[in-house]
Design an enzyme around this catalytic site. Sequence first.
Site, PDB file in Angstrom:
ATOM      1  N   VAL A  21      47.029  40.961  34.010  1.00  0.00           N
ATOM      2  CA  VAL A  21      47.152  39.979  35.088  1.00  0.00           C
ATOM      3  C   VAL A  21      47.541  38.662  34.423  1.00  0.00           C
ATOM      4  CG1 VAL A  21      45.969  38.762  36.947  1.00  0.00           C
ATOM      5  CG2 VAL A  21      45.455  41.174  36.522  1.00  0.00           C
ATOM      6  N   LYS A  36      49.727  40.658  38.892  1.00  0.00           N
ATOM      7  CA  LYS A  36      49.287  41.876  38.206  1.00  0.00           C
ATOM      8  C   LYS A  36      50.536  42.687  37.882  1.00  0.00           C
ATOM      9  CE  LYS A  36      45.638  45.297  39.008  1.00  0.00           C
ATOM     10  NZ  LYS A  36      44.460  45.471  39.864  1.00  0.00           N
ATOM     11  N   ASP A 130      33.902  49.973  43.698  1.00  0.00           N
ATOM     12  CA  ASP A 130      33.836  49.595  42.282  1.00  0.00           C
ATOM     13  C   ASP A 130      33.333  48.153  42.160  1.00  0.00           C
ATOM     14  OD1 ASP A 130      34.043  49.914  39.550  1.00  0.00           O
ATOM     15  OD2 ASP A 130      36.206  49.559  39.479  1.00  0.00           O
ATOM     16  N   LYS A 132      31.349  45.241  40.864  1.00  0.00           N
ATOM     17  CA  LYS A 132      30.708  44.854  39.600  1.00  0.00           C
ATOM     18  C   LYS A 132      31.143  43.416  39.336  1.00  0.00           C
ATOM     19  CE  LYS A 132      34.516  47.070  37.120  1.00  0.00           C
ATOM     20  NZ  LYS A 132      34.954  48.002  36.114  1.00  0.00           N
ATOM     21  N   ASN A 135      34.671  42.299  38.772  1.00  0.00           N
ATOM     22  CA  ASN A 135      35.610  42.290  39.906  1.00  0.00           C
ATOM     23  C   ASN A 135      35.267  41.215  40.930  1.00  0.00           C
ATOM     24  OD1 ASN A 135      37.130  44.346  38.860  1.00  0.00           O
ATOM     25  ND2 ASN A 135      35.976  45.976  39.902  1.00  0.00           N
ATOM     26  N   ASP A 148      40.175  43.732  42.854  1.00  0.00           N
ATOM     27  CA  ASP A 148      40.302  45.090  42.322  1.00  0.00           C
ATOM     28  C   ASP A 148      39.906  46.178  43.325  1.00  0.00           C
ATOM     29  OD1 ASP A 148      40.784  47.244  40.801  1.00  0.00           O
ATOM     30  OD2 ASP A 148      39.395  46.751  39.182  1.00  0.00           O
ATOM     31  N   THR A 169      31.884  52.221  38.041  1.00  0.00           N
ATOM     32  CA  THR A 169      31.329  52.006  36.721  1.00  0.00           C
ATOM     33  C   THR A 169      29.888  52.514  36.736  1.00  0.00           C
ATOM     34  OG1 THR A 169      32.721  50.062  36.631  1.00  0.00           O
ATOM     35  CG2 THR A 169      30.950  50.179  35.011  1.00  0.00           C
TER      36      THR A 169
HETATM   37  P1  ATP Z   1      40.125  47.598  36.203  1.00  0.00           P
HETATM   38  O1  ATP Z   1      40.379  48.096  34.835  1.00  0.00           O
HETATM   39  O2  ATP Z   1      38.760  46.922  36.328  1.00  0.00           O
HETATM   40  O3  ATP Z   1      40.397  48.571  37.297  1.00  0.00           O
HETATM   41  P2  ATP Z   1      42.512  46.334  37.116  1.00  0.00           P
HETATM   42  O4  ATP Z   1      43.599  46.971  36.299  1.00  0.00           O
HETATM   43  O5  ATP Z   1      42.426  46.796  38.514  1.00  0.00           O
HETATM   44  O6  ATP Z   1      41.126  46.386  36.376  1.00  0.00           O
HETATM   45  P3  ATP Z   1      41.893  43.695  37.941  1.00  0.00           P
HETATM   46  O7  ATP Z   1      40.414  43.958  37.851  1.00  0.00           O
HETATM   47  O8  ATP Z   1      42.454  43.531  39.298  1.00  0.00           O
HETATM   48  O9  ATP Z   1      42.723  44.766  37.119  1.00  0.00           O
HETATM   49  O10 ATP Z   1      42.202  42.405  37.072  1.00  0.00           O
HETATM   50  C1  ATP Z   1      41.854  42.317  35.698  1.00  0.00           C
HETATM   51  C2  ATP Z   1      41.354  40.912  35.383  1.00  0.00           C
HETATM   52  O11 ATP Z   1      42.396  39.939  35.627  1.00  0.00           O
HETATM   53  C3  ATP Z   1      40.199  40.446  36.263  1.00  0.00           C
HETATM   54  O12 ATP Z   1      38.970  40.923  35.809  1.00  0.00           O
HETATM   55  C4  ATP Z   1      40.338  38.931  36.171  1.00  0.00           C
HETATM   56  O13 ATP Z   1      39.787  38.437  34.973  1.00  0.00           O
HETATM   57  C5  ATP Z   1      41.837  38.734  36.141  1.00  0.00           C
HETATM   58  N1  ATP Z   1      42.343  38.502  37.511  1.00  0.00           N
HETATM   59  C6  ATP Z   1      42.619  39.459  38.430  1.00  0.00           C
HETATM   60  N2  ATP Z   1      43.037  38.909  39.590  1.00  0.00           N
HETATM   61  C7  ATP Z   1      43.007  37.568  39.403  1.00  0.00           C
HETATM   62  C8  ATP Z   1      43.314  36.444  40.242  1.00  0.00           C
HETATM   63  N3  ATP Z   1      43.747  36.607  41.488  1.00  0.00           N
HETATM   64  N4  ATP Z   1      43.165  35.200  39.723  1.00  0.00           N
HETATM   65  C9  ATP Z   1      42.734  35.031  38.440  1.00  0.00           C
HETATM   66  N5  ATP Z   1      42.431  36.046  37.606  1.00  0.00           N
HETATM   67  C10 ATP Z   1      42.563  37.299  38.064  1.00  0.00           C
END
Ligand code: ATP
Length: 302
Positions: A21, A36, A130, A132, A135, A148, A169
Amino acid sequence: MARVGPYIVTDTLGQGTFGKVKLAKHSDTGMEYAIKILDKGDIKANELTVNVRREIAIMKALNHKNIVNLREVLSSKSKLYIVMDLVRGGELFDMIERKGELDETLARKYFQQLIDGIDYCHRRGVCHRDLKPENLLVDENGVLKITDFGVSSMKGGVGSDLLYTACGTPYYCAPEIINGAEEGYSGVKIDAWSCGIILYLLLTGVLPFQHDDMTRLYELINACKVPYPSWMGSDAKDLICHLLVKDPEKRFSLEDVKKHSWFLVDYDTGDTPADSGRSFGSGSDRSKSRSRKNSASSAGGG
Ligand code: ATP
């Protein structure tokens, strides 16, 4: 620095399972967003369909102040870009790691916002699955934003079958999930369990069930014996007790949580509602649990 459509993409904000991200600035408006970036090559075709499509469909369907807002989705030959509103304050997880347990007033504020956001999801047939602190993001105004929805499900939508599969988790996972679908469970109550774990963590700075060995961890979750610290207020304990209940049928729903006396305290004024007959709790004991050093080992059972 890279360009994606109208966005200039710079710093990494976080790392997820399928991609990064990053910070993105709209070149016309100067507005900043979080983007993302998912590498299509890294995702098997069916995972892309099931996980990412579901996440996008669910985020598009939700519009609530405590849920990260999806702006748009862009696609190139090799990548998929999910553009979201930027949440600048970081993860609740980092805050707890930094500070340990939170002051009860602050813990309540975040918990109220979490319940508001998840209750909104449940009313629209979405189960997050999910929940936690990683998220849960907090913006610069202290507003909690749920993110997430990668393993979430939507009633009748893409991934509705996922209500019956293992997920999440382990530390935040409800017993009916770790025990497998054959025991049966009532969908959204898995989020209620995770909310109970998060509430315990907010108030104590530690997890109620913790073990490096997964078999032992599952045993602890199934035994459902919560190590309540002796200093925890009876009202907070009562609410956690009703959330960390093994049988999902007997576990509090979010509707129940919203009527509980610990939940109903106004975080600006500290007032409890005049109509105490609406609450389930066992009386306010707030001062006792404020800012006390956590020690789950000094706990009584429960
Ligand atoms: P996971 O492995 O937990 O499934 P994921 O691939 O779905 O993760 P996200 O949890 O959506 O990815 O995002 C990863 C990280 O990026 C978040 O924990 C956060 O630190 C950061 N992040 C995500 N969305 C935002 C946002 N809108 N603004 C700022 N930071 C963000």
